[in-house]
Design an enzyme around this catalytic site. Structure first.
Site, mmCIF file in Angstrom:
data_model
loop_
_atom_site.group_PDB
_atom_site.id
_atom_site.type_symbol
_atom_site.label_atom_id
_atom_site.label_comp_id
_atom_site.label_asym_id
_atom_site.label_seq_id
_atom_site.Cartn_x
_atom_site.Cartn_y
_atom_site.Cartn_z
ATOM 1 N N TYR A 185 -3.223 -0.234 9.702
ATOM 2 C CA TYR A 185 -3.180 -0.670 8.303
ATOM 3 C C TYR A 185 -1.851 -0.259 7.665
ATOM 4 C CZ TYR A 185 -4.431 -1.151 3.377
ATOM 5 O OH TYR A 185 -4.446 -1.523 2.055
ATOM 6 N N SER B 28 0.851 -1.201 0.000
ATOM 7 C CA SER B 28 0.000 0.000 0.000
ATOM 8 C C SER B 28 0.883 1.247 0.000
ATOM 9 C CB SER B 28 -0.879 -0.017 1.247
ATOM 10 O OG SER B 28 -1.458 1.256 1.436
HETATM 11 N N1 LIG Z 1 -8.335 -1.081 -3.021
HETATM 12 C C1 LIG Z 1 -7.289 -0.319 -2.801
HETATM 13 O O1 LIG Z 1 -7.296 0.903 -3.093
HETATM 14 C C2 LIG Z 1 -6.017 -0.916 -2.243
HETATM 15 C C3 LIG Z 1 -4.856 -0.107 -2.206
HETATM 16 C C4 LIG Z 1 -3.686 -0.645 -1.695
HETATM 17 C C5 LIG Z 1 -3.669 -1.954 -1.238
HETATM 18 N N2 LIG Z 1 -4.790 -2.712 -1.275
HETATM 19 C C6 LIG Z 1 -4.714 -4.097 -0.797
HETATM 20 O O2 LIG Z 1 -5.200 -4.975 -1.790
HETATM 21 C C7 LIG Z 1 -5.772 -6.137 -1.171
HETATM 22 C C8 LIG Z 1 -7.187 -6.334 -1.722
HETATM 23 O O3 LIG Z 1 -7.952 -5.198 -1.319
HETATM 24 P P1 LIG Z 1 -9.385 -4.849 -1.893
HETATM 25 O O4 LIG Z 1 -9.426 -3.392 -2.028
HETATM 26 O O5 LIG Z 1 -9.699 -5.753 -3.008
HETATM 27 O O6 LIG Z 1 -10.270 -5.198 -0.591
HETATM 28 P P2 LIG Z 1 -11.696 -5.879 -0.394
HETATM 29 O O7 LIG Z 1 -12.545 -5.683 -1.587
HETATM 30 O O8 LIG Z 1 -12.176 -5.401 0.926
HETATM 31 O O9 LIG Z 1 -11.317 -7.434 -0.289
HETATM 32 C C9 LIG Z 1 -10.641 -7.906 0.837
HETATM 33 C C10 LIG Z 1 -10.655 -9.411 0.781
HETATM 34 O O10 LIG Z 1 -9.993 -9.931 1.931
HETATM 35 C C11 LIG Z 1 -10.768 -11.010 2.425
HETATM 36 N N3 LIG Z 1 -10.527 -11.214 3.856
HETATM 37 C C12 LIG Z 1 -10.513 -10.263 4.821
HETATM 38 N N4 LIG Z 1 -10.332 -10.835 6.021
HETATM 39 C C13 LIG Z 1 -10.233 -12.180 5.805
HETATM 40 C C14 LIG Z 1 -10.061 -13.312 6.653
HETATM 41 N N5 LIG Z 1 -9.967 -13.191 7.985
HETATM 42 N N6 LIG Z 1 -9.990 -14.537 6.081
HETATM 43 C C15 LIG Z 1 -10.116 -14.692 4.723
HETATM 44 N N7 LIG Z 1 -10.271 -13.655 3.878
HETATM 45 C C16 LIG Z 1 -10.343 -12.417 4.413
HETATM 46 C C17 LIG Z 1 -12.214 -10.578 2.159
HETATM 47 O O11 LIG Z 1 -13.076 -11.688 2.110
HETATM 48 P P3 LIG Z 1 -14.173 -12.091 3.222
HETATM 49 O O12 LIG Z 1 -14.694 -10.812 3.803
HETATM 50 O O13 LIG Z 1 -15.176 -12.864 2.431
HETATM 51 O O14 LIG Z 1 -13.425 -12.935 4.197
HETATM 52 C C18 LIG Z 1 -12.065 -9.980 0.772
HETATM 53 O O15 LIG Z 1 -12.155 -10.985 -0.217
HETATM 54 C C19 LIG Z 1 -5.736 -5.877 0.334
HETATM 55 O O16 LIG Z 1 -4.599 -6.508 0.881
HETATM 56 C C20 LIG Z 1 -5.569 -4.372 0.430
HETATM 57 O O17 LIG Z 1 -4.924 -3.995 1.620
HETATM 58 C C21 LIG Z 1 -5.967 -2.225 -1.769
#
Ligand SMILES: NC(=O)c1ccc[n+]([C@@H]2O[C@H](COP(=O)([O-])OP(=O)(O)OC[C@H]3O[C@@H](n4cnc5c(N)ncnc54)[C@H](OP(=O)(O)O)[C@@H]3O)[C@@H](O)[C@H]2O)c1
Length: 245
Positions: free
Chosen positions: A149, A136
């Site tokens: 985070y 991130s």
């Molecule tokens: N979107 C952004 O702007 C952004 C920027 C920088 C980095 N990131 C990183 O990219 C990655 C994906 O993010 P996203 O934006 O796609 O987030 P998201 O849509 O909130 O998806 C997060 C995923 O993590 C899973 N998860 C969370 N806790 C869990 C647990 N205890 N066990 C199993 N699965 C779990 C959730 O599934 P369930 O709830 O079904 O368990 C969901 O599938 C993350 O690591 C995030 O930090 C995102």
């Protein structure tokens, strides 16, 4: 381009992980994906060939959940690529008043659980497997209010650096940059999601790194935005590697 590649994607029930599961399958890979919400996992794989993809509902925060994942992952072994896309955001709060429970939960999910899952998966990984961590911008340079985070993502970059030095395969830290997903909407409720890239937009680097012959050096810290609109299969100059100190 990814036929015969076995890929495990965590966080496949939403956002970036969901898009990657569909995309990897579309390019011929065999994919397993994990998250807690089974119904959402099933939505992810709707219409996909079940010979090529399967879901494992599990809580990666628990030892039991990780063990279930490792047991099911035997069906995928030897695993060529692991994309650790699951992550937790936690509250936006200053460090001085950051809630203790959320602190433990976010560090546990984004760092410790990922590390422990890696340990469970080691026997199932191909010796040249590629490991991709989702970094991130606030982990690469801390920013006020992002609390556990930001700290967890900085620590994840440290973990990936150590692994890159130890592992015979490839290890990458990929920062998606602000991407329109449910997590981003929760973190930045005032932002118009149509003004930022989608998971599809940022996917080229994740496709590229999942292929068998990758020119990027192991240990590279990459920014997915640098690859938006690029051909994932084309040779690329290495100046995309934005190593940080
Ligand atoms: N979107 C952004 O702007 C952004 C920027 C920088 C980095 N990131 C990183 O990219 C990655 C994906 O993010 P996203 O934006 O796609 O987030 P998201 O849509 O909130 O998806 C997060 C995923 O993590 C899973 N998860 C969370 N806790 C869990 C647990 N205890 N066990 C199993 N699965 C779990 C959730 O599934 P369930 O709830 O079904 O368990 C969901 O599938 C993350 O690591 C995030 O930090 C995102």
């Amino acid at each position: 381009m990814l036929s015969n590649r076995s890929i495990l994607v965590t966080g496949g029930s939403s956002g970036i992980g969901r898009d990657l599961v569909r995309r990897y399958v579309a390019h011929g890979a065999k994919v397993m994906t994990v998250a807690r919400r089974e119904a959402e996992l099933l939505k992810t794989i709707e219409g996909l060939d079940r010979q090529q993809v399967f879901v494992v509902p599990a809580d990666l925060g628990s030892a039991k959940g990780r063990h279930v994942v490792a047991t099911e992952a035997m069906r995928l072994a030897p695993i060529d690529v692991v994309v650790h896309a699951a992550g937790a955001l936690g509250p936006k709060a200053p460090l001085g008043s950051y809630p203790e429970d959320a602190w433990h939960e976010v560090l546990h999910m984004n760092l410790t659980s990922l590390h422990l899952l890696h340990q469970e998966l080691v026997p199932l990984l191909s010796p040249t497997a590629t490991i991709i961590g989702l970094a991130s911008s606030v982990g690469r340079k801390g920013r006020r209010g992002w609390g556990a985070y930001a700290v967890s993502k900085a620590a994840l970059d440290g973990w990936l650096e150590v692994l890159a030095d130890e592992w015979d395969g490839k290890v990458y830290s990929v920062n998606p940059g602000g991407t329109a997903t449910p997590m981003r909407a929760e973190a930045m409720p005032e932002e118009d999601p149509t003004t930022i890239p989608t998971p599809a937009d940022i996917s080229p680097i994740f496709l590229r790194l999942a292929a068998q012959h990758v020119s990027e050096d192991s240990g590279a810290k990459l920014n997915a935005r640098d690859f938006i609109g690029t051909d994932p299969w084309a040779p690329v100059a290495k100046d995309h590697d934005s190593q940080v100190g």
